[in-house]
Design a protein around this motif. Structure first.
Motif, PDB file in Angstrom:
ATOM      1  N   CYS A  21       0.746  -0.858  -0.211  1.00 40.85           N
ATOM      2  CA  CYS A  21       0.037  -0.290   0.256  1.00 40.85           C
ATOM      3  C   CYS A  21       0.928   1.260   0.373  1.00 40.85           C
ATOM      4  CB  CYS A  21      -1.053   0.170   0.797  1.00 40.85           C
ATOM      5  SG  CYS A  21      -0.133   0.712   2.974  1.00 40.85           S
ATOM      6  N   THR A  22       0.212   2.065  -0.873  1.00 39.78           N
ATOM      7  CA  THR A  22       1.238   3.583  -0.890  1.00 39.78           C
ATOM      8  C   THR A  22       0.094   4.998  -0.129  1.00 39.78           C
ATOM      9  OG1 THR A  22       1.635   2.818  -2.701  1.00 39.78           O
ATOM     10  CG2 THR A  22       1.770   5.192  -2.417  1.00 39.78           C
ATOM     11  N   ILE A  23       1.387   5.033   1.352  1.00 39.12           N
ATOM     12  CA  ILE A  23       0.697   5.569   1.210  1.00 39.12           C
ATOM     13  C   ILE A  23       2.053   7.406   1.706  1.00 39.12           C
ATOM     14  CG2 ILE A  23       0.701   7.054   4.041  1.00 39.12           C
ATOM     15  CD1 ILE A  23      -0.637   4.466   3.750  1.00 39.12           C
ATOM     16  N   THR A  24       0.547   8.882   1.131  1.00 41.42           N
ATOM     17  CA  THR A  24       1.043   9.702   0.756  1.00 41.42           C
ATOM     18  C   THR A  24       1.298  11.171   1.643  1.00 41.42           C
ATOM     19  OG1 THR A  24      -0.851  10.992   1.318  1.00 41.42           O
ATOM     20  CG2 THR A  24      -1.204  10.289  -1.063  1.00 41.42           C
ATOM     21  N   LYS A  25       1.865  11.952   1.221  1.00 39.25           N
ATOM     22  CA  LYS A  25       2.814  12.510   2.285  1.00 39.25           C
ATOM     23  C   LYS A  25       1.800  13.014   3.765  1.00 39.25           C
ATOM     24  CE  LYS A  25       5.584  16.689   2.454  1.00 39.25           C
ATOM     25  NZ  LYS A  25       6.233  17.638   1.001  1.00 39.25           N
ATOM     26  N   GLU A  26       0.887  13.058   3.440  1.00 40.69           N
ATOM     27  CA  GLU A  26      -0.122  14.194   4.056  1.00 40.69           C
ATOM     28  C   GLU A  26      -0.655  13.294   5.182  1.00 40.69           C
ATOM     29  OE1 GLU A  26       0.462  16.031   0.806  1.00 40.69           O
ATOM     30  OE2 GLU A  26      -0.726  13.543   0.423  1.00 40.69           O
ATOM     31  N   HIS A  27      -0.411  11.615   5.074  1.00 45.69           N
ATOM     32  CA  HIS A  27      -0.954  10.436   5.436  1.00 45.69           C
ATOM     33  C   HIS A  27      -0.197  10.032   5.878  1.00 45.69           C
ATOM     34  CE1 HIS A  27      -4.657  10.911   3.178  1.00 45.69           C
ATOM     35  NE2 HIS A  27      -5.263  11.643   3.530  1.00 45.69           N
ATOM     36  N   PHE A  28       0.766  10.301   6.118  1.00 44.14           N
ATOM     37  CA  PHE A  28       1.955   9.563   6.909  1.00 44.14           C
ATOM     38  C   PHE A  28       1.838   9.453   8.303  1.00 44.14           C
ATOM     39  CE2 PHE A  28       6.606   9.150   8.018  1.00 44.14           C
ATOM     40  CZ  PHE A  28       7.051   8.292   7.869  1.00 44.14           C
ATOM     41  N   LEU A  29       1.773  10.772   8.393  1.00 46.44           N
ATOM     42  CA  LEU A  29       2.340  10.901   9.996  1.00 46.44           C
ATOM     43  C   LEU A  29       0.928  10.162  11.076  1.00 46.44           C
ATOM     44  CD1 LEU A  29       3.487  13.830  10.945  1.00 46.44           C
ATOM     45  CD2 LEU A  29       5.020  12.531  10.837  1.00 46.44           C
ATOM     46  N   SER A  30      -0.708   9.933  10.695  1.00 45.44           N
ATOM     47  CA  SER A  30      -1.354   9.112  10.885  1.00 45.44           C
ATOM     48  C   SER A  30      -1.015   7.374  11.111  1.00 45.44           C
ATOM     49  CB  SER A  30      -2.716  10.192  10.359  1.00 45.44           C
ATOM     50  OG  SER A  30      -3.005   9.347   9.285  1.00 45.44           O
ATOM     51  N   PHE A  31      -0.563   7.148  10.101  1.00 48.12           N
ATOM     52  CA  PHE A  31      -0.650   5.933   9.669  1.00 48.12           C
ATOM     53  C   PHE A  31       0.689   5.365  10.557  1.00 48.12           C
ATOM     54  CE2 PHE A  31       1.687   2.622   7.334  1.00 48.12           C
ATOM     55  CZ  PHE A  31       0.459   1.552   6.352  1.00 48.12           C
TER      56      PHE A  31
END
Length: 64
Positions: A21-31
């Motif tokens: 799965c690919t996580i965007t920069k905007e969602h990285f911290l919550s992920f």
């Protein structure tokens, strides 16, 4: 990204329902906050991509 969404993605990776799965920069911290609290945290491999995206995969052997 909500905690439940992250947990679903991580469980799908761990259960081999998806390969990555690919996580965007905007969602990285919550992920990342959810990921580091898992017992199998060391089995996830994050591969940084251009533009701040990270692709995660689940490995058979935990990383050291």
């Amino acid at each position: 990204m909500e905690k439940e969404e992250v947990e679903t993605l991580l469980n799908q990776l761990a259960n081999r329902e998806i390969d990555e799965c690919t996580i965007t920069k905007e969602h990285f911290l919550s992920f990342q906050l959810v990921l580091v609290n898992r017992e199998d945290f060391k089995r996830f491999r994050g591969i940084a991509k251009h533009g701040g995206e990270v692709t995660y995969q689940y490995m058979d052997e935990p990383r050291s």
